[in-house]
Design a protein around this motif. Structure first.
Motif, PDB file in Angstrom:
ATOM      1  N   GLY A  45      -1.439   2.010   2.427  1.00 31.01           N
ATOM      2  CA  GLY A  45      -2.624   1.131   2.912  1.00 31.01           C
ATOM      3  C   GLY A  45      -3.068   1.524   3.915  1.00 31.01           C
ATOM      4  N   CYS A  46      -2.300   0.853   4.744  1.00 34.77           N
ATOM      5  CA  CYS A  46      -2.234   0.173   5.887  1.00 34.77           C
ATOM      6  C   CYS A  46      -1.081   1.480   7.350  1.00 34.77           C
ATOM      7  CB  CYS A  46      -1.727  -1.143   6.278  1.00 34.77           C
ATOM      8  SG  CYS A  46      -0.454  -1.376   6.494  1.00 34.77           S
ATOM      9  N   CYS A  57       4.566  -3.383   1.755  1.00 35.95           N
ATOM     10  CA  CYS A  57       4.239  -3.596   2.555  1.00 35.95           C
ATOM     11  C   CYS A  57       3.767  -4.859   2.978  1.00 35.95           C
ATOM     12  CB  CYS A  57       2.754  -2.156   2.833  1.00 35.95           C
ATOM     13  SG  CYS A  57       2.025  -3.406   4.209  1.00 35.95           S
ATOM     14  N   ARG A  59       2.063  -6.717   4.016  1.00 37.53           N
ATOM     15  CA  ARG A  59       0.879  -6.899   4.775  1.00 37.53           C
ATOM     16  C   ARG A  59      -0.686  -6.333   3.293  1.00 37.53           C
ATOM     17  NH1 ARG A  59      -1.101  -5.221  10.501  1.00 37.53           N
ATOM     18  NH2 ARG A  59       0.840  -5.300  11.293  1.00 37.53           N
ATOM     19  N   CYS A  60      -0.597  -5.383   2.395  1.00 39.36           N
ATOM     20  CA  CYS A  60      -1.643  -4.617   1.561  1.00 39.36           C
ATOM     21  C   CYS A  60      -0.744  -4.850   0.093  1.00 39.36           C
ATOM     22  CB  CYS A  60      -1.526  -3.087   1.536  1.00 39.36           C
ATOM     23  SG  CYS A  60      -1.471  -2.770   3.079  1.00 39.36           S
TER      24      CYS A  60
HETATM   25 ZN    ZN Z   1       0.132  -2.310   4.217  1.00 31.60          ZN
END
Ligand code: ZN
Lengths: 155, 356
Positions: A45-46, A57, A59-60
């Motif tokens: 994703g990032c 992840c 974050r994602c």
């Molecule tokens: Zn991510």
């Protein structure tokens, strides 16, 4: 009549033994260490590259991609010199503890920097891992004894 | 009081020992399930509250690992209690009462399997000067309570076995239960004691699991689900720390919490159809039923803790199960009870209602 002196200390030592569950993601990393391999994983994703990698992840919340190997070459991103003795210490001070920015990783690895005088260590210094001998390789960061300056690189 | 409801509940299966998943890996699918059930995105959640305990994990600030499953990037309002997550629920409910946001997510995660020997760990929760040095084993204080409860005529070994038999049978309908089955009272009474008069089955089996509750206020709750489980009251009270100072056969703190909750809710424990009680031991069921003043309520239809006790998630599971009875349209009024500390030291009572 005065009361006796109050009790001021009481020893009550505890010992607690635990099982550590590394999880699927970090197990990949720890098993890699036992084979002298630094395994990282990238977020689809990032694009963040985790070292050590968890399973997803943070974050994602996406599952990370398949593990790939990094050569371990990196740079000191910050460091400190440990000057004081403490119980359980295994290295005689002074010695250097550093954040290592391993090339290709988005996160930093914490480890020792040795084979260099502490006063010569600089942020940005190029370093490489010194792996343990075969009979000491294990599923632990102890498989890397420490990082050291890359020979010939500009310190 | 601001109308606030449980709109979603999810949990992971209670396992005696999960050796595959780290904290975040256990939690992530449970948060997904709870959030997806009401069709919200993470950024719609105004507040996160969680409960776990470092003494079960064997690491300081262990719960930080679980935050990886939250997506905890600033700005975030987030809090943690170092105890059963039912108290994280109490915090989130209070936070919503203050009107600071509309949706809160509460999670509990606990791994009773990580301590290699709970007898090393559990004495650490006791009075450090006069009790902990004696190192009573994990079920010793509960054994004293059970013995006193039998002597006071509140229960009997036969009655305790009947409770366990009923709970394990109920748990056969619960896919998340750690243990379940049709077990005869006769067979249970033939088992050896672990802390007389307690037998193994009288002790809820510790294990690993996560539970997630989504709370929402007012119109947000009505928007998210057809039949919100309105939280009409939460109250919790604590007995003194040293068990020797207490009458172990009556839970005064539960009685006071139930009374205050009834004042707040406008109905009492005697009016609920279902009660989910945090019975760490079988003998605590009649003790709690009396202290709460239950009147014919079905107790622990999920099987209750005697079918699985995930450390620091068990109390939140009671709230989730009590809410689920309403969310699923099976009950109009329910009660959840949670406990913390040795022999029912600290008790929480939550009253829930279906009608808006
Ligand atoms: Zn991510």
């Amino acid at each position: 009549m005065s009361l006796p002196e109050p009790v001021t200390t009481m020893a009550s030592p505890f010992r607690m033994d635990y099982t550590y569950v590394a999880g699927v993601g970090r197990s990949v990393f720890l098993r890699g260490l036992a084979e002298r391999r630094l395994l990282a994983r990238r977020c689809p994703g990032c694009a963040q590259v985790y070292l050590p990698p968890p399973e997803f992840c943070s974050r994602c919340l996406s599952e990370l991609e398949a593990p790939f190997e990094l050569d371990g070459l990196g740079a000191v991103s910050t460091f400190c010199v440990v000057n004081f003795p403490f119980p359980g210490q295994t290295i005689e001070p002074p010695y250097v503890v550093a954040y290592i920015q391993v090339h290709g990783a988005g996160t930093r690895l914490m480890h020792l920097v040795r084979e260099v005088e502490p006063e010569r260590v600089r942020i940005g210094m190029a370093v490489e891992p010194v792996w343990a001998p075969d009979d000491q390789l294990t599923t632990s960061l102890k498989s890397i004894q420490h990082f050291r300056p890359v020979r010939g690189a500009d310190a | 009081m601001r109308d606030t409801a449980v709109v979603s509940y999810a949990q992971s299966p209670c396992l005696a020992a999960n050796r595959r998943d780290d904290m975040a890996d256990i939690l992530l699918p449970v948060i997904r399930a709870a959030v997806d059930a009401v069709g919200i995105e993470r950024d719609e959640i105004d507040f996160y509250a969680s409960g776990s305990h470092d003494f079960f994990e064997g690491r300081t600030f262990a719960y930080i690992e679980s935050l990886d499953a939250v997506g905890a990037w600033p700005p975030i309002s987030e809090s943690h209690v170092e105890m059963d997550a039912a108290w994280a629920f109490a915090e989130a409910w209070s936070w919503l009462q203050l009107g600071q946001g509309d949706i809160a997510l509460v999670y509990g995660i606990g791994r009773g399997s990580l301590p290699q020997d709970l007898d090393q760990v559990m004495p650490a929760q006791l009075d450090p000067y006069f009790l902990a040095p004696l190192r009573p084993h994990r079920d010793a204080v509960a054994g004293l309570q059970a013995c006193a409860a039998i002597d006071a005529g509140l229960t009997s070994e036969q009655h305790m076995a009947e409770i366990v038999s009923r709970c394990l049978a109920s748990a056969t309908e619960n896919p998340y239960a750690q243990t379940s089955g049709q077990v005869s009272v006769h067979d249970l009474l033939a088992a050896p004691y672990v802390s007389s008069p307690l037998r193994k089955h009288d002790v809820s089996p510790p294990g690993d699991a996560a539970a997630v509750v989504v709370l929402a206020a007012g119109d947000a709750a009505r928007r998210l689900t057809a039949r919100p489980a309105w939280v009409r009251a939460v109250d919790h009270r604590m007995d003194t720390h040293y068990p020797g100072m207490r009458d172990l056969t009556s839970s005064g703190s539960t009685r006071i919490a139930a009374g205050r909750a009834a004042d707040l809710a406008g109905f009492a424990a005697a009016d609920v159809e279902v009660a989910e009680l945090h019975t760490e031991y079988s003998h605590q069921e009649p003790l709690l039923a009396m202290a709460l003043g239950l009147n014919g309520a079905e107790i622990n239809p999920s099987g209750g803790p005697l079918a699985g006790r995930p450390a620091t998630a068990t109390g939140l599971v009671r709230i989730g199960e009590a809410a689920r009875q309403i969310l699923d349209g099976r009950a109009g009024r329910t009660l959840a009870h949670a406990t913390n500390g040795p022999a029912l030291q600290h008790n929480l009572v939550c009253l829930l209602e279906g009608a808006a």
